[in-house]
Design a protein around this motif. Sequence first.
Motif, PDB file in Angstrom:
ATOM      1  N   TRP A  58       0.842  -1.215   0.000  1.00  0.00           N
ATOM      2  CA  TRP A  58       0.000   0.000   0.000  1.00  0.00           C
ATOM      3  C   TRP A  58       0.869   1.254   0.000  1.00  0.00           C
ATOM      4  O   TRP A  58       0.579   2.213  -0.692  1.00  0.00           O
ATOM      5  N   GLU A  59       1.940   1.228   0.790  1.00  0.00           N
ATOM      6  CA  GLU A  59       2.807   2.407   0.893  1.00  0.00           C
ATOM      7  C   GLU A  59       3.621   2.655  -0.369  1.00  0.00           C
ATOM      8  O   GLU A  59       4.057   3.780  -0.613  1.00  0.00           O
ATOM      9  N   THR A  60       3.830   1.635  -1.149  1.00  0.00           N
ATOM     10  CA  THR A  60       4.572   1.800  -2.406  1.00  0.00           C
ATOM     11  C   THR A  60       3.651   1.915  -3.616  1.00  0.00           C
ATOM     12  O   THR A  60       4.110   2.141  -4.733  1.00  0.00           O
ATOM     13  N   GLY A  61       2.352   1.747  -3.381  1.00  0.00           N
ATOM     14  CA  GLY A  61       1.390   1.855  -4.476  1.00  0.00           C
ATOM     15  C   GLY A  61       1.293   0.611  -5.327  1.00  0.00           C
ATOM     16  O   GLY A  61       0.724   0.638  -6.413  1.00  0.00           O
ATOM     17  N   ASN A  62       1.840  -0.518  -4.834  1.00  0.00           N
ATOM     18  CA  ASN A  62       1.795  -1.761  -5.603  1.00  0.00           C
ATOM     19  C   ASN A  62       0.448  -2.465  -5.524  1.00  0.00           C
ATOM     20  O   ASN A  62       0.165  -3.335  -6.337  1.00  0.00           O
ATOM     21  N   SER A  63      -0.346  -2.126  -4.511  1.00  0.00           N
ATOM     22  CA  SER A  63      -1.698  -2.670  -4.432  1.00  0.00           C
ATOM     23  C   SER A  63      -2.580  -1.684  -3.672  1.00  0.00           C
ATOM     24  O   SER A  63      -2.077  -0.723  -3.085  1.00  0.00           O
ATOM     25  N   GLU A  64      -3.861  -1.940  -3.716  1.00  0.00           N
ATOM     26  CA  GLU A  64      -4.819  -1.067  -3.053  1.00  0.00           C
ATOM     27  C   GLU A  64      -5.449  -1.807  -1.886  1.00  0.00           C
ATOM     28  O   GLU A  64      -5.610  -3.025  -1.915  1.00  0.00           O
ATOM     29  N   THR A  65      -5.807  -1.061  -0.866  1.00  0.00           N
ATOM     30  CA  THR A  65      -6.420  -1.652   0.301  1.00  0.00           C
ATOM     31  C   THR A  65      -7.925  -1.821   0.092  1.00  0.00           C
ATOM     32  O   THR A  65      -8.498  -1.240  -0.823  1.00  0.00           O
ATOM     33  N   SER A  66      -8.525  -2.605   0.948  1.00  0.00           N
ATOM     34  CA  SER A  66      -9.978  -2.789   0.887  1.00  0.00           C
ATOM     35  C   SER A  66     -10.675  -1.624   1.591  1.00  0.00           C
ATOM     36  O   SER A  66     -10.058  -0.877   2.359  1.00  0.00           O
ATOM     37  N   PHE A  67     -11.958  -1.503   1.349  1.00  0.00           N
ATOM     38  CA  PHE A  67     -12.767  -0.483   2.005  1.00  0.00           C
ATOM     39  C   PHE A  67     -12.730  -0.680   3.517  1.00  0.00           C
ATOM     40  O   PHE A  67     -12.590   0.286   4.280  1.00  0.00           O
ATOM     41  N   ASP A  68     -12.836  -1.932   3.969  1.00  0.00           N
ATOM     42  CA  ASP A  68     -12.802  -2.224   5.408  1.00  0.00           C
ATOM     43  C   ASP A  68     -11.485  -1.775   6.033  1.00  0.00           C
ATOM     44  O   ASP A  68     -11.473  -1.171   7.113  1.00  0.00           O
ATOM     45  N   ASN A  69     -10.372  -2.060   5.367  1.00  0.00           N
ATOM     46  CA  ASN A  69      -9.072  -1.631   5.884  1.00  0.00           C
ATOM     47  C   ASN A  69      -8.940  -0.115   5.877  1.00  0.00           C
ATOM     48  O   ASN A  69      -8.356   0.469   6.789  1.00  0.00           O
ATOM     49  N   LEU A  70      -9.484   0.519   4.865  1.00  0.00           N
ATOM     50  CA  LEU A  70      -9.455   1.978   4.798  1.00  0.00           C
ATOM     51  C   LEU A  70     -10.172   2.580   6.005  1.00  0.00           C
ATOM     52  O   LEU A  70      -9.671   3.513   6.644  1.00  0.00           O
ATOM     53  N   LEU A  71     -11.321   2.018   6.351  1.00  0.00           N
ATOM     54  CA  LEU A  71     -12.062   2.493   7.521  1.00  0.00           C
ATOM     55  C   LEU A  71     -11.270   2.261   8.803  1.00  0.00           C
ATOM     56  O   LEU A  71     -11.221   3.137   9.685  1.00  0.00           O
ATOM     57  N   MET A  72     -10.647   1.099   8.932  1.00  0.00           N
ATOM     58  CA  MET A  72      -9.850   0.807  10.132  1.00  0.00           C
ATOM     59  C   MET A  72      -8.633   1.726  10.219  1.00  0.00           C
ATOM     60  O   MET A  72      -8.282   2.197  11.305  1.00  0.00           O
ATOM     61  N   LEU A  73      -7.993   2.001   9.090  1.00  0.00           N
ATOM     62  CA  LEU A  73      -6.856   2.916   9.081  1.00  0.00           C
ATOM     63  C   LEU A  73      -7.273   4.306   9.542  1.00  0.00           C
ATOM     64  O   LEU A  73      -6.561   4.952  10.326  1.00  0.00           O
ATOM     65  N   ALA A  74      -8.425   4.765   9.076  1.00  0.00           N
ATOM     66  CA  ALA A  74      -8.926   6.080   9.496  1.00  0.00           C
ATOM     67  C   ALA A  74      -9.136   6.102  11.007  1.00  0.00           C
ATOM     68  O   ALA A  74      -8.792   7.095  11.669  1.00  0.00           O
ATOM     69  N   ASP A  75      -9.668   5.035  11.561  1.00  0.00           N
ATOM     70  CA  ASP A  75      -9.869   4.949  13.013  1.00  0.00           C
ATOM     71  C   ASP A  75      -8.536   4.914  13.760  1.00  0.00           C
ATOM     72  O   ASP A  75      -8.362   5.613  14.766  1.00  0.00           O
ATOM     73  N   ILE A  76      -7.606   4.117  13.288  1.00  0.00           N
ATOM     74  CA  ILE A  76      -6.304   3.991  13.947  1.00  0.00           C
ATOM     75  C   ILE A  76      -5.587   5.337  14.002  1.00  0.00           C
ATOM     76  O   ILE A  76      -5.002   5.709  15.024  1.00  0.00           O
ATOM     77  N   PHE A  77      -5.648   6.078  12.904  1.00  0.00           N
ATOM     78  CA  PHE A  77      -4.912   7.336  12.818  1.00  0.00           C
ATOM     79  C   PHE A  77      -5.760   8.558  13.166  1.00  0.00           C
ATOM     80  O   PHE A  77      -5.270   9.692  13.128  1.00  0.00           O
ATOM     81  N   ASP A  78      -7.027   8.318  13.502  1.00  0.00           N
ATOM     82  CA  ASP A  78      -7.944   9.397  13.875  1.00  0.00           C
ATOM     83  C   ASP A  78      -8.027  10.481  12.800  1.00  0.00           C
ATOM     84  O   ASP A  78      -7.890  11.680  13.074  1.00  0.00           O
ATOM     85  N   VAL A  79      -8.206  10.032  11.564  1.00  0.00           N
ATOM     86  CA  VAL A  79      -8.391  10.930  10.419  1.00  0.00           C
ATOM     87  C   VAL A  79      -9.598  10.439   9.626  1.00  0.00           C
ATOM     88  O   VAL A  79     -10.120   9.356   9.884  1.00  0.00           O
ATOM     89  N   THR A  80     -10.026  11.221   8.669  1.00  0.00           N
ATOM     90  CA  THR A  80     -11.128  10.803   7.815  1.00  0.00           C
ATOM     91  C   THR A  80     -10.601   9.970   6.643  1.00  0.00           C
ATOM     92  O   THR A  80      -9.417  10.055   6.293  1.00  0.00           O
ATOM     93  N   THR A  81     -11.488   9.206   6.059  1.00  0.00           N
ATOM     94  CA  THR A  81     -11.105   8.473   4.847  1.00  0.00           C
ATOM     95  C   THR A  81     -10.796   9.465   3.725  1.00  0.00           C
ATOM     96  O   THR A  81      -9.913   9.202   2.901  1.00  0.00           O
ATOM     97  N   ASP A  82     -11.496  10.586   3.699  1.00  0.00           N
ATOM     98  CA  ASP A  82     -11.203  11.616   2.704  1.00  0.00           C
ATOM     99  C   ASP A  82      -9.757  12.102   2.841  1.00  0.00           C
ATOM    100  O   ASP A  82      -9.074  12.321   1.851  1.00  0.00           O
ATOM    101  N   TYR A  83      -9.309  12.277   4.074  1.00  0.00           N
ATOM    102  CA  TYR A  83      -7.920  12.699   4.288  1.00  0.00           C
ATOM    103  C   TYR A  83      -6.958  11.624   3.759  1.00  0.00           C
ATOM    104  O   TYR A  83      -5.998  11.945   3.040  1.00  0.00           O
ATOM    105  N   LEU A  84      -7.216  10.377   4.105  1.00  0.00           N
ATOM    106  CA  LEU A  84      -6.342   9.302   3.635  1.00  0.00           C
ATOM    107  C   LEU A  84      -6.268   9.244   2.113  1.00  0.00           C
ATOM    108  O   LEU A  84      -5.224   8.946   1.547  1.00  0.00           O
ATOM    109  N   LEU A  85      -7.384   9.545   1.465  1.00  0.00           N
ATOM    110  CA  LEU A  85      -7.432   9.474   0.002  1.00  0.00           C
ATOM    111  C   LEU A  85      -7.008  10.763  -0.690  1.00  0.00           C
ATOM    112  O   LEU A  85      -6.998  10.843  -1.908  1.00  0.00           O
TER     113      LEU A  85
END
Length: 95
Positions: A63-90
């Motif tokens: 994900w960090e190198t752009g070789n693959s994309e994460t799932s929607f579920d992981n995107l939501l969990m990442l937003a929770d872990i980092f206390d940011v919005t999915t819009d910010y992550l994207l």
Amino acid sequence: MSSFFTEIRKIANLRNFLNITDILISMKNKFKERLKELRKDKKLTQKQLADLLGCTNQNINDWETGNSETSFDNLLMLADIFDVTTDYLLGKDEY
């Protein structure tokens, strides 16, 4: 005359497609940059983040190198872990 308008529509559709493609590429680039930045800010290794998500550190690396994309579920969990919005992550939002 109708073939002229058909060609104009084709060109407009192509321009819209290219514009959307540019937006998606930009979002993918922002995601990988922000994910790495947020992970490092929290002083997490790829392995530690992977453990929190229930995936492998290879997934995080991809994900960090752009070789693959994460799932929607992981995107939501990442937003929770980092206390940011999915819009910010994207890259759609600056906060």
